[in-house]
Design a protein around this motif. Structure first.
Motif, short mmCIF file in Angstrom:
data_model
loop_
_atom_site.label_atom_id
_atom_site.label_comp_id
_atom_site.label_asym_id
_atom_site.label_seq_id
_atom_site.Cartn_x
_atom_site.Cartn_y
_atom_site.Cartn_z
N THR A 1 -18.25 4.63 -7.54
CA THR A 1 -17.94 4.36 -5.96
C THR A 1 -18.50 3.04 -5.61
O THR A 1 -19.68 2.54 -6.32
N ALA A 2 -18.02 2.22 -4.88
CA ALA A 2 -18.18 0.92 -4.66
C ALA A 2 -17.90 0.63 -3.00
O ALA A 2 -17.06 1.26 -2.43
N SER A 3 -18.51 -0.37 -2.62
CA SER A 3 -18.37 -0.93 -1.23
C SER A 3 -17.72 -2.15 -1.42
O SER A 3 -18.27 -3.24 -1.76
N LEU A 4 -16.46 -2.52 -0.83
CA LEU A 4 -15.89 -3.56 -1.21
C LEU A 4 -15.47 -4.34 0.30
O LEU A 4 -15.26 -3.49 1.39
N ILE B 1 -5.89 0.53 0.63
CA ILE B 1 -6.38 -0.08 -0.78
C ILE B 1 -5.23 -0.42 -1.57
O ILE B 1 -3.93 -0.10 -1.66
N THR B 2 -5.23 -1.61 -2.10
CA THR B 2 -4.48 -2.50 -2.91
C THR B 2 -5.18 -2.65 -4.34
O THR B 2 -6.37 -2.52 -4.33
N GLY B 3 -4.28 -3.08 -5.10
CA GLY B 3 -4.89 -3.45 -6.61
C GLY B 3 -5.11 -2.36 -7.59
O GLY B 3 -5.61 -2.60 -8.80
N ALA B 4 -5.19 -1.39 -6.98
CA ALA B 4 -5.52 -0.02 -8.24
C ALA B 4 -4.91 1.41 -7.66
O ALA B 4 -4.58 1.37 -6.47
N THR B 5 -4.80 2.14 -8.38
CA THR B 5 -4.22 3.61 -8.11
C THR B 5 -5.36 4.29 -8.55
O THR B 5 -6.24 3.96 -9.31
N GLY B 6 -5.33 5.69 -8.03
CA GLY B 6 -6.45 6.66 -8.45
C GLY B 6 -7.66 6.21 -7.83
O GLY B 6 -8.59 6.80 -8.25
N VAL B 7 -7.94 5.56 -6.68
CA VAL B 7 -9.24 5.09 -6.01
C VAL B 7 -8.73 5.62 -4.26
O VAL B 7 -7.67 5.20 -3.85
N ARG B 8 -9.94 6.38 -3.89
CA ARG B 8 -9.32 6.81 -2.44
C ARG B 8 -10.60 6.12 -1.63
O ARG B 8 -11.72 5.85 -1.94
N LEU B 9 -10.16 6.07 -0.25
CA LEU B 9 -11.19 5.49 0.70
C LEU B 9 -11.78 6.37 1.27
O LEU B 9 -11.39 7.50 1.68
N GLY C 1 -9.29 -3.59 -10.84
CA GLY C 1 -10.30 -3.50 -11.98
C GLY C 1 -11.19 -2.18 -11.92
O GLY C 1 -12.14 -1.84 -12.71
N MET C 2 -11.18 -1.50 -10.78
CA MET C 2 -12.15 -0.36 -10.41
C MET C 2 -11.59 0.75 -11.06
O MET C 2 -10.32 1.47 -11.04
N ALA D 1 -15.92 -1.53 3.17
CA ALA D 1 -15.45 -0.03 3.24
C ALA D 1 -15.95 0.52 1.93
O ALA D 1 -15.82 -0.29 0.75
N THR D 2 -16.09 1.64 1.81
CA THR D 2 -16.56 2.51 0.69
C THR D 2 -15.37 3.23 -0.04
O THR D 2 -14.50 4.07 0.57
N VAL D 3 -14.96 2.89 -1.23
CA VAL D 3 -14.15 3.57 -2.00
C VAL D 3 -14.55 4.46 -3.23
O VAL D 3 -15.79 3.90 -3.62
N GLN D 4 -13.84 5.30 -3.84
CA GLN D 4 -14.44 6.02 -4.97
C GLN D 4 -13.23 6.37 -5.90
O GLN D 4 -11.95 6.56 -5.44
N ALA D 5 -13.58 5.89 -7.08
CA ALA D 5 -12.52 6.06 -7.93
C ALA D 5 -12.60 7.46 -8.44
O ALA D 5 -13.34 8.28 -8.76
N MET D 6 -11.02 8.09 -8.44
CA MET D 6 -11.14 9.66 -8.61
C MET D 6 -10.92 9.88 -10.28
O MET D 6 -10.32 9.19 -11.00
#
Length: 401
Positions: free
Chosen positions: A372-375, A324-332, A367-368, A395-400
Protein backbone atom coordinates in the motif's frame (compact mmCIF):
# COMPACT_ATOMS: atom_id res chain seq x y z
CA UNK A 1 111.33 -32.76 -95.86
CA UNK A 2 109.23 -34.87 -93.50
CA UNK A 3 111.71 -37.75 -93.80
CA UNK A 4 114.58 -35.50 -92.84
CA UNK A 5 112.59 -34.17 -89.84
CA UNK A 6 111.71 -37.65 -88.61
CA UNK A 7 115.31 -38.76 -88.91
CA UNK A 8 116.51 -35.75 -86.86
CA UNK A 9 116.82 -36.82 -83.20
CA UNK A 10 116.88 -33.27 -81.86
CA UNK A 11 113.63 -32.36 -83.59
CA UNK A 12 111.94 -35.47 -82.29
CA UNK A 13 113.02 -34.68 -78.77
CA UNK A 14 111.60 -31.15 -79.02
CA UNK A 15 108.26 -32.43 -80.33
CA UNK A 16 108.06 -35.01 -77.55
CA UNK A 17 108.75 -32.34 -74.92
CA UNK A 18 105.99 -30.06 -76.25
CA UNK A 19 103.45 -32.90 -76.29
CA UNK A 20 104.40 -33.86 -72.73
CA UNK A 21 103.86 -30.29 -71.53
CA UNK A 22 100.45 -30.09 -73.19
CA UNK A 23 99.40 -33.39 -71.62
CA UNK A 24 100.60 -32.27 -68.15
CA UNK A 25 98.68 -29.01 -68.35
CA UNK A 26 95.49 -30.76 -69.45
CA UNK A 27 95.63 -33.30 -66.62
CA UNK A 28 96.32 -30.74 -63.90
CA UNK A 29 93.67 -28.33 -65.17
CA UNK A 30 91.04 -31.08 -64.91
CA UNK A 31 92.18 -32.02 -61.41
CA UNK A 32 92.00 -28.37 -60.29
CA UNK A 33 88.44 -27.99 -61.61
CA UNK A 34 87.35 -31.19 -59.89
CA UNK A 35 88.90 -30.04 -56.62
CA UNK A 36 87.08 -26.66 -56.78
CA UNK A 37 83.78 -28.37 -57.55
CA UNK A 38 84.20 -30.79 -54.68
CA UNK A 39 85.32 -28.12 -52.18
CA UNK A 40 82.37 -25.72 -53.00
CA UNK A 41 81.84 -22.02 -52.23
CA UNK A 42 80.87 -20.29 -48.98
CA UNK A 43 78.44 -17.37 -48.57
CA UNK A 44 77.30 -15.41 -45.46
CA UNK A 45 73.70 -14.49 -44.57
CA UNK A 46 72.47 -12.26 -41.72
CA UNK A 47 69.33 -13.89 -40.26
CA UNK A 48 67.02 -12.81 -37.38
CA UNK A 49 66.46 -15.22 -34.52
CA UNK A 50 62.92 -16.35 -33.79
CA UNK A 51 62.72 -16.70 -30.01
CA UNK A 52 60.01 -19.18 -29.02
CA UNK A 53 58.34 -18.15 -25.74
CA UNK A 54 55.47 -19.42 -23.60
CA UNK A 55 52.04 -17.82 -24.03
CA UNK A 56 52.40 -15.92 -20.74
CA UNK A 57 55.86 -14.49 -21.48
CA UNK A 58 57.03 -11.73 -23.84
CA UNK A 59 60.47 -11.01 -25.33
CA UNK A 60 61.44 -7.45 -24.33
CA UNK A 61 65.07 -7.40 -25.48
CA UNK A 62 65.98 -6.51 -29.05
CA UNK A 63 65.42 -9.29 -31.57
CA UNK A 64 68.94 -10.70 -32.12
CA UNK A 65 70.53 -11.74 -35.42
CA UNK A 66 73.21 -14.29 -36.27
CA UNK A 67 75.49 -14.78 -39.25
CA UNK A 68 75.03 -18.06 -41.08
CA UNK A 69 78.04 -19.10 -43.21
CA UNK A 70 76.80 -21.76 -45.62
CA UNK A 71 78.73 -23.84 -48.13
CA UNK A 72 77.24 -25.11 -51.38
CA UNK A 73 78.43 -26.33 -54.75
CA UNK A 74 79.42 -23.96 -57.52
CA UNK A 75 76.48 -25.21 -59.57
CA UNK A 76 73.95 -24.34 -56.79
CA UNK A 77 75.40 -20.91 -56.05
CA UNK A 78 73.05 -18.94 -58.38
CA UNK A 79 69.93 -20.11 -56.45
CA UNK A 80 71.43 -20.07 -52.95
CA UNK A 81 70.05 -16.64 -51.94
CA UNK A 82 66.52 -17.65 -52.95
CA UNK A 83 66.80 -21.03 -51.23
CA UNK A 84 67.96 -19.37 -48.00
CA UNK A 85 64.75 -17.32 -47.68
CA UNK A 86 63.11 -20.43 -46.21
CA UNK A 87 65.80 -20.97 -43.59
CA UNK A 88 65.13 -19.90 -39.98
CA UNK A 89 67.24 -19.45 -36.88
CA UNK A 90 65.40 -20.34 -33.66
CA UNK A 91 66.05 -20.28 -29.92
CA UNK A 92 63.86 -22.04 -27.36
CA UNK A 93 62.84 -19.84 -24.38
CA UNK A 94 59.65 -21.69 -23.44
CA UNK A 95 58.77 -22.29 -19.77
CA UNK A 96 61.70 -20.23 -18.51
CA UNK A 97 59.77 -17.49 -16.71
CA UNK A 98 60.73 -13.83 -16.41
CA UNK A 99 64.45 -13.03 -16.45
CA UNK A 100 67.56 -12.81 -18.64
CA UNK A 101 68.90 -15.99 -20.27
CA UNK A 102 71.64 -17.20 -22.62
CA UNK A 103 70.21 -19.53 -25.26
CA UNK A 104 71.72 -21.72 -27.97
CA UNK A 105 70.54 -21.06 -31.51
CA UNK A 106 69.73 -23.64 -34.16
CA UNK A 107 68.95 -23.54 -37.87
CA UNK A 108 65.86 -25.14 -39.39
CA UNK A 109 64.62 -25.48 -42.97
CA UNK A 110 68.13 -25.19 -44.41
CA UNK A 111 68.17 -25.79 -48.20
CA UNK A 112 69.13 -29.28 -49.35
CA UNK A 113 71.86 -27.72 -51.49
CA UNK A 114 73.74 -26.54 -48.38
CA UNK A 115 76.59 -28.97 -47.62
CA UNK A 116 77.57 -27.40 -44.30
CA UNK A 117 77.04 -24.26 -42.25
CA UNK A 118 78.18 -22.45 -39.12
CA UNK A 119 76.28 -19.95 -36.93
CA UNK A 120 77.97 -16.99 -35.31
CA UNK A 121 77.37 -16.34 -32.49
CA UNK A 122 76.24 -19.77 -31.35
CA UNK A 123 74.36 -18.31 -28.34
CA UNK A 124 72.23 -15.21 -27.73
CA UNK A 125 71.11 -13.32 -24.62
CA UNK A 126 67.39 -12.53 -24.22
CA UNK A 127 65.21 -10.90 -21.56
CA UNK A 128 61.65 -12.08 -20.85
CA UNK A 129 58.83 -10.36 -18.95
CA UNK A 130 55.36 -11.57 -17.93
CA UNK A 131 52.62 -10.89 -20.48
CA UNK A 132 49.67 -8.85 -19.13
CA UNK A 133 46.37 -7.67 -20.63
CA UNK A 134 44.50 -4.53 -19.53
CA UNK A 135 41.77 -2.24 -20.86
CA UNK A 136 42.43 1.31 -22.00
CA UNK A 137 40.04 4.08 -23.19
CA UNK A 138 39.85 5.21 -26.81
CA UNK A 139 40.43 8.86 -27.69
CA UNK A 140 39.04 9.65 -31.11
CA UNK A 141 40.17 12.77 -32.97
CA UNK A 142 38.33 14.14 -35.99
CA UNK A 143 40.25 16.07 -38.63
CA UNK A 144 38.83 17.95 -41.58
CA UNK A 145 35.33 19.34 -42.09
CA UNK A 146 32.33 18.22 -44.16
CA UNK A 147 31.41 19.90 -47.41
CA UNK A 148 29.95 23.39 -47.27
CA UNK A 149 26.33 23.33 -46.18
CA UNK A 150 26.73 20.19 -44.04
CA UNK A 151 27.47 19.63 -40.37
CA UNK A 152 29.08 16.73 -38.56
CA UNK A 153 27.33 15.16 -35.59
CA UNK A 154 28.94 13.26 -32.73
CA UNK A 155 31.02 10.33 -34.08
CA UNK A 156 29.68 6.94 -33.00
CA UNK A 157 31.96 4.07 -32.00
CA UNK A 158 31.01 0.57 -30.92
CA UNK A 159 33.08 0.41 -27.73
CA UNK A 160 34.87 3.01 -25.67
CA UNK A 161 37.68 0.72 -24.50
CA UNK A 162 40.05 -1.83 -26.06
CA UNK A 163 42.45 -4.45 -24.72
CA UNK A 164 46.19 -3.84 -24.54
CA UNK A 165 48.52 -6.83 -24.15
CA UNK A 166 52.28 -7.17 -23.95
CA UNK A 167 55.15 -6.95 -21.49
CA UNK A 168 54.13 -5.54 -18.12
CA UNK A 169 56.56 -2.61 -18.35
CA UNK A 170 55.29 -1.61 -21.81
CA UNK A 171 51.59 -2.02 -21.00
CA UNK A 172 51.91 0.10 -17.86
CA UNK A 173 53.20 3.01 -19.93
CA UNK A 174 50.10 3.04 -22.20
CA UNK A 175 47.88 5.93 -21.06
CA UNK A 176 45.32 5.74 -23.86
CA UNK A 177 44.61 4.38 -27.31
CA UNK A 178 44.15 7.01 -30.01
CA UNK A 179 42.53 6.99 -33.41
CA UNK A 180 42.19 9.69 -36.06
CA UNK A 181 39.28 9.85 -38.51
CA UNK A 182 39.05 12.22 -41.47
CA UNK A 183 35.72 13.96 -42.15
CA UNK A 184 36.99 16.11 -45.01
CA UNK A 185 34.48 16.71 -47.79
CA UNK A 186 31.72 14.48 -46.43
CA UNK A 187 28.17 15.19 -47.62
CA UNK A 188 26.46 12.14 -46.13
CA UNK A 189 26.83 9.80 -43.18
CA UNK A 190 29.76 7.40 -43.59
CA UNK A 191 31.37 4.61 -41.59
CA UNK A 192 35.17 4.40 -41.66
CA UNK A 193 37.68 1.88 -40.30
CA UNK A 194 40.11 3.68 -37.98
CA UNK A 195 43.47 2.22 -36.91
CA UNK A 196 44.28 2.47 -33.19
CA UNK A 197 47.65 3.47 -31.76
CA UNK A 198 48.77 2.98 -28.11
CA UNK A 199 50.17 6.21 -26.63
CA UNK A 200 51.97 7.08 -23.40
CA UNK A 201 51.23 10.10 -21.22
CA UNK A 202 53.32 12.33 -23.48
CA UNK A 203 51.42 11.29 -26.60
CA UNK A 204 54.21 9.10 -27.99
CA UNK A 205 53.62 5.66 -29.51
CA UNK A 206 54.39 2.71 -27.22
CA UNK A 207 56.16 -0.12 -29.09
CA UNK A 208 55.89 -3.81 -28.28
CA UNK A 209 52.21 -3.95 -27.31
CA UNK A 210 49.20 -5.41 -29.11
CA UNK A 211 45.88 -3.55 -29.38
CA UNK A 212 42.73 -5.69 -29.68
CA UNK A 213 40.91 -4.81 -31.83
CA UNK A 214 43.60 -3.02 -33.82
CA UNK A 215 40.98 -0.96 -35.67
CA UNK A 216 37.39 0.11 -35.01
CA UNK A 217 34.46 1.19 -37.16
CA UNK A 218 33.52 4.85 -36.65
CA UNK A 219 30.26 6.27 -37.99
CA UNK A 220 30.36 9.95 -38.92
CA UNK A 221 26.78 11.32 -38.98
CA UNK A 222 26.54 14.13 -41.53
CA UNK A 223 23.37 16.17 -42.04
CA UNK A 224 22.39 19.32 -43.84
CA UNK A 225 23.49 22.45 -42.02
CA UNK A 226 19.99 23.93 -42.36
CA UNK A 227 17.22 22.43 -40.21
CA UNK A 228 13.63 23.51 -39.70
CA UNK A 229 12.82 23.76 -36.01
CA UNK A 230 9.45 24.24 -34.33
CA UNK A 231 9.07 27.37 -32.19
CA UNK A 232 7.33 27.03 -28.82
CA UNK A 233 6.28 30.03 -26.65
CA UNK A 234 7.76 30.02 -23.14
CA UNK A 235 5.78 32.50 -21.00
CA UNK A 236 7.62 34.25 -18.17
CA UNK A 237 6.33 36.70 -15.56
CA UNK A 238 2.75 37.44 -14.44
CA UNK A 239 0.15 39.80 -15.93
CA UNK A 240 -1.41 42.64 -13.95
CA UNK A 241 -3.58 41.75 -10.96
CA UNK A 242 -7.05 40.62 -12.02
CA UNK A 243 -5.89 39.50 -15.45
CA UNK A 244 -4.74 36.21 -16.95
CA UNK A 245 -3.09 35.03 -20.15
CA UNK A 246 -5.67 33.31 -22.33
CA UNK A 247 -3.27 32.27 -25.09
CA UNK A 248 0.07 33.00 -26.71
CA UNK A 249 0.87 32.17 -30.30
CA UNK A 250 3.89 32.78 -32.47
CA UNK A 251 3.96 33.93 -36.07
CA UNK A 252 5.63 32.14 -37.78
CA UNK A 253 5.61 28.89 -35.80
CA UNK A 254 8.94 27.59 -37.13
CA UNK A 255 12.40 28.80 -38.10
CA UNK A 256 15.41 27.57 -40.06
CA UNK A 257 18.59 27.14 -38.03
CA UNK A 258 22.14 26.33 -39.04
CA UNK A 259 24.83 24.62 -37.01
CA UNK A 260 22.99 21.90 -35.09
CA UNK A 261 22.11 18.55 -36.72
CA UNK A 262 18.50 17.44 -36.53
CA UNK A 263 19.28 14.81 -33.89
CA UNK A 264 20.50 17.48 -31.44
CA UNK A 265 17.50 19.80 -31.71
CA UNK A 266 15.06 19.90 -28.75
CA UNK A 267 12.23 17.42 -29.26
CA UNK A 268 9.64 19.90 -28.00
CA UNK A 269 10.90 22.64 -30.28
CA UNK A 270 12.94 25.76 -29.68
CA UNK A 271 11.53 27.66 -26.69
CA UNK A 272 11.07 31.40 -27.32
CA UNK A 273 10.86 33.41 -24.05
CA UNK A 274 7.89 35.83 -23.86
CA UNK A 275 7.62 38.19 -20.88
CA UNK A 276 4.00 39.03 -19.90
CA UNK A 277 4.86 40.91 -16.71
CA UNK A 278 2.22 43.56 -15.88
CA UNK A 279 0.10 43.11 -19.02
CA UNK A 280 -3.55 44.21 -18.66
CA UNK A 281 -4.64 43.94 -22.28
CA UNK A 282 -3.95 41.87 -25.37
CA UNK A 283 -0.86 42.88 -27.28
CA UNK A 284 1.48 41.94 -30.10
CA UNK A 285 5.24 42.10 -29.61
CA UNK A 286 8.36 41.15 -31.53
CA UNK A 287 10.60 38.71 -29.66
CA UNK A 288 14.06 37.39 -30.63
CA UNK A 289 14.56 33.71 -31.40
CA UNK A 290 17.34 32.40 -29.12
CA UNK A 291 20.40 30.55 -30.40
CA UNK A 292 21.24 27.28 -28.67
CA UNK A 293 24.90 26.29 -28.17
CA UNK A 294 26.15 24.99 -31.50
CA UNK A 295 23.76 27.06 -33.62
CA UNK A 296 25.43 29.56 -35.92
CA UNK A 297 22.31 31.35 -37.16
CA UNK A 298 18.51 31.22 -37.17
CA UNK A 299 16.05 32.69 -39.66
CA UNK A 300 13.97 34.63 -38.94
CA UNK A 301 15.99 36.14 -36.10
CA UNK A 302 12.77 37.46 -34.49
CA UNK A 303 9.08 36.43 -34.55
CA UNK A 304 5.78 38.04 -33.62
CA UNK A 305 4.12 36.96 -30.38
CA UNK A 306 0.35 37.49 -30.18
CA UNK A 307 -0.64 37.61 -26.49
CA UNK A 308 -4.34 37.40 -25.54
CA UNK A 309 -5.04 38.90 -22.10
CA UNK A 310 -8.42 38.51 -20.37
CA UNK A 311 -9.87 39.26 -16.96
CA UNK A 312 -9.14 36.39 -14.61
CA UNK A 313 -11.82 34.19 -13.03
CA UNK A 314 -12.01 31.48 -10.36
CA UNK A 315 -14.19 28.37 -10.36
CA UNK A 316 -14.54 25.41 -7.98
CA UNK A 317 -15.33 21.92 -9.27
CA UNK A 318 -16.89 19.39 -6.90
CA UNK A 319 -16.53 15.60 -7.00
CA UNK A 320 -13.69 15.38 -9.52
CA UNK A 321 -12.94 11.61 -9.85
CA UNK A 322 -9.45 10.42 -8.90
CA UNK A 323 -8.04 7.85 -11.34
CA UNK A 324 -4.90 5.67 -11.41
CA UNK A 325 -2.34 5.80 -14.23
CA UNK A 326 0.95 4.05 -14.90
CA UNK A 327 0.06 0.61 -13.54
CA UNK A 328 -2.48 -2.19 -13.69
CA UNK A 329 -3.58 -4.34 -10.78
CA UNK A 330 -3.63 -1.34 -8.42
CA UNK A 331 -6.83 -0.18 -6.71
CA UNK A 332 -7.74 3.16 -5.17
CA UNK A 333 -8.57 3.08 -1.45
CA UNK A 334 -9.40 6.78 -1.15
CA UNK A 335 -10.29 9.49 -1.55
CA UNK A 336 -12.21 8.62 -4.69
CA UNK A 337 -13.13 12.25 -5.51
CA UNK A 338 -11.64 15.66 -4.75
CA UNK A 339 -12.68 19.31 -4.94
CA UNK A 340 -10.50 21.42 -7.25
CA UNK A 341 -10.47 25.21 -7.48
CA UNK A 342 -9.05 26.60 -10.72
CA UNK A 343 -8.13 30.11 -11.84
CA UNK A 344 -7.23 31.60 -15.17
CA UNK A 345 -8.51 33.46 -18.18
CA UNK A 346 -12.23 34.08 -18.13
CA UNK A 347 -12.87 32.18 -21.38
CA UNK A 348 -10.96 29.12 -20.11
CA UNK A 349 -12.88 29.12 -16.82
CA UNK A 350 -16.20 29.40 -18.65
CA UNK A 351 -15.26 26.41 -20.81
CA UNK A 352 -14.63 24.32 -17.67
CA UNK A 353 -17.96 25.41 -16.21
CA UNK A 354 -19.64 23.96 -19.29
CA UNK A 355 -17.51 20.78 -19.43
CA UNK A 356 -15.98 19.76 -16.11
CA UNK A 357 -14.49 16.59 -17.65
CA UNK A 358 -11.59 18.70 -18.94
CA UNK A 359 -10.28 18.82 -15.35
CA UNK A 360 -8.82 15.43 -14.37
CA UNK A 361 -7.34 14.29 -11.06
CA UNK A 362 -5.04 11.25 -10.96
CA UNK A 363 -2.21 9.45 -9.16
CA UNK A 364 0.76 7.89 -10.94
CA UNK A 365 1.38 4.32 -9.68
CA UNK A 366 4.24 3.54 -12.08
CA UNK A 367 6.55 0.85 -10.70
CA UNK A 368 4.21 -0.20 -7.89
CA UNK A 369 3.84 -3.99 -7.66
CA UNK A 370 3.05 -4.76 -4.02
CA UNK A 371 1.80 -3.25 -0.77
CA UNK A 372 0.00 0.00 0.00
CA UNK A 373 1.25 3.50 -0.80
CA UNK A 374 0.20 7.13 -0.41
CA UNK A 375 0.75 8.91 -3.72
CA UNK A 376 0.41 12.63 -4.61
CA UNK A 377 -2.74 13.67 -6.44
CA UNK A 378 -1.99 15.49 -9.68
CA UNK A 379 -4.40 17.60 -11.75
CA UNK A 380 -4.51 17.90 -15.53
CA UNK A 381 -5.93 21.26 -16.66
CA UNK A 382 -6.71 22.89 -20.01
CA UNK A 383 -4.29 25.56 -21.26
CA UNK A 384 -4.70 28.91 -19.53
CA UNK A 385 -5.79 27.46 -16.15
CA UNK A 386 -3.94 26.72 -12.93
CA UNK A 387 -5.04 24.82 -9.82
CA UNK A 388 -5.53 27.18 -6.88
CA UNK A 389 -6.40 24.47 -4.37
CA UNK A 390 -7.29 20.79 -4.09
CA UNK A 391 -9.16 19.23 -1.19
CA UNK A 392 -6.68 16.35 -0.77
CA UNK A 393 -2.98 16.24 -1.57
CA UNK A 394 -2.54 12.46 -1.57
CA UNK A 395 -4.52 9.30 -2.24
CA UNK A 396 -3.99 5.79 -0.86
CA UNK A 397 -3.59 2.94 -3.35
CA UNK A 398 -2.99 -0.78 -2.94
CA UNK A 399 -1.40 -3.28 -5.29
CA UNK A 400 -3.66 -6.30 -5.64
CA UNK A 401 -1.98 -9.72 -5.20
Amino acid sequence: MMDRLLNNNVALRIIALVLACILWLAVHAEQGGSQQASTGVTESFELPVRVETSADEVLVSQVPTVTARVTTSLLRLPTLATDMTKAEIVANAQDLGAGTYTLHVAAINMPASVRSYTLSPATITVTLEPKVTVERPIRLSVVGAPSQGYVLGKPQIGAGVVEISGAASSVQSVAEVAGVVDASGLSQTETKLVDLLPLDGAGKAVPGVTVTPSAIAVTLPVTSASQTVKLTPAVTGLPAAGYAIASVRLEPTSAVEQGLPAGQLPQGGLRVPIDVTGLAKSTTVSVPVPLLPGMTSVSPAAVTAVIDVEPSAVYTLQNVPVTITGATGVRLLGPRTVTVTVAGAQSAVQAVEKDASAVQAYVDASGMSRGTASLPIQVHLPAGLSAVSISARTATVQAMP
